[in-house]
Design a protein around this motif. Structure first.
Motif, PDB file in Angstrom:
ATOM      1  N   THR A 109       0.617  -1.111  -0.054  1.00 40.23           N
ATOM      2  CA  THR A 109       0.074  -0.089  -0.071  1.00 40.23           C
ATOM      3  C   THR A 109       0.804   1.386  -0.084  1.00 40.23           C
ATOM      4  OG1 THR A 109      -0.168  -0.247   2.460  1.00 40.23           O
ATOM      5  CG2 THR A 109      -1.859  -1.175   1.272  1.00 40.23           C
ATOM      6  N   SER A 127      -6.211   8.875  -1.695  1.00 41.07           N
ATOM      7  CA  SER A 127      -5.531   8.188  -0.751  1.00 41.07           C
ATOM      8  C   SER A 127      -4.019   8.612  -0.363  1.00 41.07           C
ATOM      9  CB  SER A 127      -5.538   6.629  -0.903  1.00 41.07           C
ATOM     10  OG  SER A 127      -4.947   6.084   0.010  1.00 41.07           O
ATOM     11  N   HIS A 148      -3.486   4.827   2.795  1.00 42.63           N
ATOM     12  CA  HIS A 148      -4.222   3.721   3.151  1.00 42.63           C
ATOM     13  C   HIS A 148      -4.412   2.712   1.942  1.00 42.63           C
ATOM     14  CE1 HIS A 148      -6.117   5.822   6.767  1.00 42.63           C
ATOM     15  NE2 HIS A 148      -5.122   5.502   7.083  1.00 42.63           N
ATOM     16  N   GLY A 149      -4.494   3.391   0.641  1.00 38.58           N
ATOM     17  CA  GLY A 149      -4.506   2.852  -0.660  1.00 38.58           C
ATOM     18  C   GLY A 149      -5.999   2.669  -1.136  1.00 38.58           C
ATOM     19  N   ILE A 150      -6.316   2.103  -2.043  1.00 36.99           N
ATOM     20  CA  ILE A 150      -7.536   2.192  -2.620  1.00 36.99           C
ATOM     21  C   ILE A 150      -8.321   1.140  -2.257  1.00 36.99           C
ATOM     22  CG2 ILE A 150      -8.867   2.070  -4.919  1.00 36.99           C
ATOM     23  CD1 ILE A 150      -7.324   4.961  -4.240  1.00 36.99           C
ATOM     24  N   CYS A 190       1.334   9.547  -1.574  1.00 32.55           N
ATOM     25  CA  CYS A 190       0.211   9.222  -2.248  1.00 32.55           C
ATOM     26  C   CYS A 190       0.024   7.578  -2.602  1.00 32.55           C
ATOM     27  CB  CYS A 190       0.420   9.791  -3.604  1.00 32.55           C
ATOM     28  SG  CYS A 190      -1.097   9.492  -4.804  1.00 32.55           S
ATOM     29  N   SER A 191      -0.996   6.950  -2.244  1.00 28.69           N
ATOM     30  CA  SER A 191      -1.296   5.603  -2.384  1.00 28.69           C
ATOM     31  C   SER A 191      -2.539   5.564  -3.253  1.00 28.69           C
ATOM     32  CB  SER A 191      -1.669   4.920  -1.075  1.00 28.69           C
ATOM     33  OG  SER A 191      -0.383   5.095  -0.270  1.00 28.69           O
ATOM     34  N   THR A 192      -2.282   6.228  -4.335  1.00 32.09           N
ATOM     35  CA  THR A 192      -3.695   6.306  -5.195  1.00 32.09           C
ATOM     36  C   THR A 192      -3.375   5.663  -6.704  1.00 32.09           C
ATOM     37  OG1 THR A 192      -4.568   8.249  -4.085  1.00 32.09           O
ATOM     38  CG2 THR A 192      -5.514   7.609  -6.249  1.00 32.09           C
TER      39      THR A 192
END
Lengths: 466, 466
Positions: free
Chosen positions: A154, A419, A422-424, B193-195
């Motif tokens: 993540t 995000s 935390h991630g998608i 960014c975690s997107t």
């Protein structure tokens, strides 16, 4: 939509042949444990058909080959501390648990790196590094329970990201089982490299959709011997959030800058039975500074105090254990108000965080839920905790949808994203499809299709299956 | 092997329709200019069939669409300062010059970033940042002539990489024309960014094979007001190179650590008509330290001197202009010995640099060429300058091949790679295929095929066309 086959007795037998009967779980009570994560969002949960616990990379590779052969999906799972449903088996199938792969394989003090399997707890990595006088700088808030593999999947952020970056910045190299079952070693323990495509960074943060990370070579850095934490109290939201860019520009290089709005100051103080300055009207910035020598720390503290005061701080005091207790209890403290809640993980440019918090807090007043705001302000990462309180389920879903549409559109307009850390996962999949530039989304999908033509690895996460 | 069509009058007409007649060049003397780079390796040079100069991103996109339509390859070119033949049109076709796209679009002091087109000179970015009291930390040795697009394409390293990282670490976001002619915006001006997939980093360093970078949002950092450069002289090669990990571990965070072997000390001193300490037997480490306050600089200097002495330095003195003159004249100074030469760009883990230099210098004694060694030692990047001197062409090729095979095998054994900062280009293509792990190579090719099915963009670089 992609269709998979059920996990038959033949598949179970094939898995048993790889990892041994003991490490293939099909009992309903065991499967039930792995339907969820820590998102508290039951509508996203899905029960796996089988849970397998491989002992090593070769077994992971064999499991992935079986999944391709029988057309069943594989969802890799670390400690399940995700709040984005990243480890939930959307299409059922196989949940692959990394927890047996928990060996620290090498600590190299001279080379300042550590080689670990994906199932090692993050806190064990941190502690071992510390015992050698070094720092592993990845530090998600769940570090005492999460596993490094999940952090890598993540690109987890956390408490030290302002100074040291997120998990992807702590990595020299990874070993990955690709969706075709081949084992790739990506990256290298080098300070610089211009040799081919940057595949390690592509896989890191892809949430297990492009490969299962089985090992990592992690960077260690010198441990700063000096540290001081400061609590700057503001009675004005705009001033409290405007502090951050000034700290960065002054070269103070803070390790973290945490923001708490007054809702959280009150609820977490009450919960912790502690009274801190300006309980009634305070907005808090907690700033951590670390240095390699005492004079430098003194000097930075002087500068920090001057900047805080110039920015309009009411109080600037050392942040002792009480402050951290209050900070730590923030989320837990909201349970008094609402058992049902959802958290946002928005990220915006650091200079926009003041505008963003103010605008969205203002917007939130139109709805019946309550919004509390925490932020890793130093890196622009905003956690809105949205509390259902006594709304009906129907109103809650409807208003949440409306608020998110306004909020996400606004955040993307600022150059932000869904995000920060935390991630998608599964939870934000629809929003990802909606807000991502179509060219970028198609590029992601074309890479996914090329690497995972059967769409075997963690389908239903990040991007939707064709 | 991939076959392309010739650039016909129809293709030239189509290009003229996009950029205007003035910006489509077909005169042989013009085409001849763009057959080479600064590699001085004529056997790798290839003449383009047409040269085009687009004015903006949309024109780049149209050119790429034409290339797909007519099946002719496109080689993007910045300033042509590459030494790896990265901008040489291996399959002829179109050379696409970025030099008209040379606008700085935004300098944001508050947000600490700059938005530039790909054809802006790196030095102009550095100077503009500096005028605002900020630093753009990318600093390739060719910064006064190279363009930022080329830096991004090769993930260029340079003089500040030890402290600040390479070009890929200076980037928030890029605009890219994809091989299908679509325009993608990858990355965002965010600290975390975690997107979705990390596509910006995938394209950066891919040497124009996965997309043509047309714009970039570059990070700026606070400019350190204090700086001191130190020359540490050693009479022992092992001791000179063993210094580096000790500097890093002590938390000195040097901006650069440059190493020169005694061959270079002598030749560059002679060439510069300067005498520095231990001309006859000295190995030099030049260490730059920058800080935000004077006390910190004093403190670090004390520590640095102590470490240098503990490591066996004979002299530790301030590195004045004379030292930098000698350092700058290194490559030029070898022309006296040999007009024909080739440079290696090997990179190894920082802890292995002492072993690596010693082993390869020892190995080089078996051959008739002369080997001089420079290193960006602080990041493990080794530049061997191999001088043909009076060898026959045949022997030169044969012995070079033998030496490279030994050297590359050894370097990969240490966890190193072919290129630290120059890129693979056309020059190192065969070696890339030979030394890269087959699973990694196949992964690169599968991504290339997915994104560029017609293999239109910069074919013959990094990985070979199917």
């Amino acid at each position: 939509m992609k269709q998979y086959n059920p996990v038959t007795a033949e598949v179970v037998k094939a898995l048993q042949d790889v990892v041994g009967e003991k490490y293939v779980k099909t009992a309903p009570d065991v499967l039930d444990v792995y339907k969820s994560d820590e998102s508290l969002a039951p509508s996203y949960w899905r029960t796996p058909e089988v849970v397998v616990l491989p002992a090593n990379t070769e077994e992971v590779a064999e499991i992935v080959k079986i999944a391709n052969k029988y057309n069943v999906p594989v969802t890799p799972r670390s400690a399940g501390t995700s709040v984005s449903c990243g480890a939930v088996p959307v299409y059922h199938g196989i949940v692959l648990l990394m927890e047996r792969m928990n060996r620290i394989l090498e600590v190299n003090e001279e080379g300042m790196y550590m080689v670990v399997e994906a199932g090692v707890r993050t806190i064990d990595i941190q502690n071992l590094a510390k015992s050698k006088g070094l720092l592993y700088a990845g530090d998600p808030c769940s570090s005492d329970s999460c596993l490094i593999g999940g952090n890598l999947a993540t690109n987890a952020g956390g408490n030290k990201a302002v100074r040291y970056g997120t998990t992807r910045h702590q990595v020299y190299a990874i070993e990955v089982v690709l969706p075709n079952g081949k084992i790739a070693n990506l990256g290298a323990p080098l300070k610089k490299c211009s040799t081919g495509f940057c595949l390690d960074q592509l896989v890191i943060g892809s949430e297990g959709t492009l490969g299962i990370i089985t090992k990592a070579t992690l960077k260690l850095v010198p441990l700063c011997p000096y540290r001081l934490d400061v609590l700057a109290v503001f009675t004005d939201l705009g001033k409290a959030t405007a502090l951050v860019p000034n700290l960065i520009k002054a070269g103070l290089n803070p390790t973290s800058v945490e923001f708490m709005d007054n809702n959280f100051v009150r609820s977490a103080s009450d919960y912790s039975d502690l009274r801190l300055p300006h309980y009634e009207d305070g907005y808090y910035d907690i700033i951590s500074i670390e240095t390699f020598n005492e004079d430098e720390l003194d000097d930075k503290m002087e500068k920090l105090a001057a900047i805080c005061e110039a920015c309009g701080a009411t109080d600037v005091v050392e942040a002792d254990d009480r402050v951290w207790t209050v900070r730590r209890n923030c989320l837990e403290s909201t349970r008094v108000f609402s058992k049902v809640a959802t958290s946002e993980d928005l990220v915006v440019p650091v200079t926009k965080i003041a505008d963003c918090i103010q605008s969205l807090v203002e917007e939130s007043k139109k709805y019946d839920f309550r919004v509390f705001c925490l932020a890793h302000a130093g890196d622009g990462n905003l956690h809105f905790q949205i509390l259902k309180c006594d709304m009906s389920d129907e109103e809650w879903e409807k208003q949440l949808e409306e608020f998110r549409d306004v909020a996400y559109k606004y955040v993307y307009g600022l150059g932000g994203r869904l995000s920060g850390e935390h991630g998608i996962g599964f939870k934000r999949l629809d929003y990802m499809e909606k807000y991502t530039d179509p060219v970028e989304l198609e590029l992601m999908k074309s890479i996914k299709r090329a690497i995972d033509p059967n769409w075997i690895l963690n389908p239903g996460k990040v991007i939707s299956a064709d």
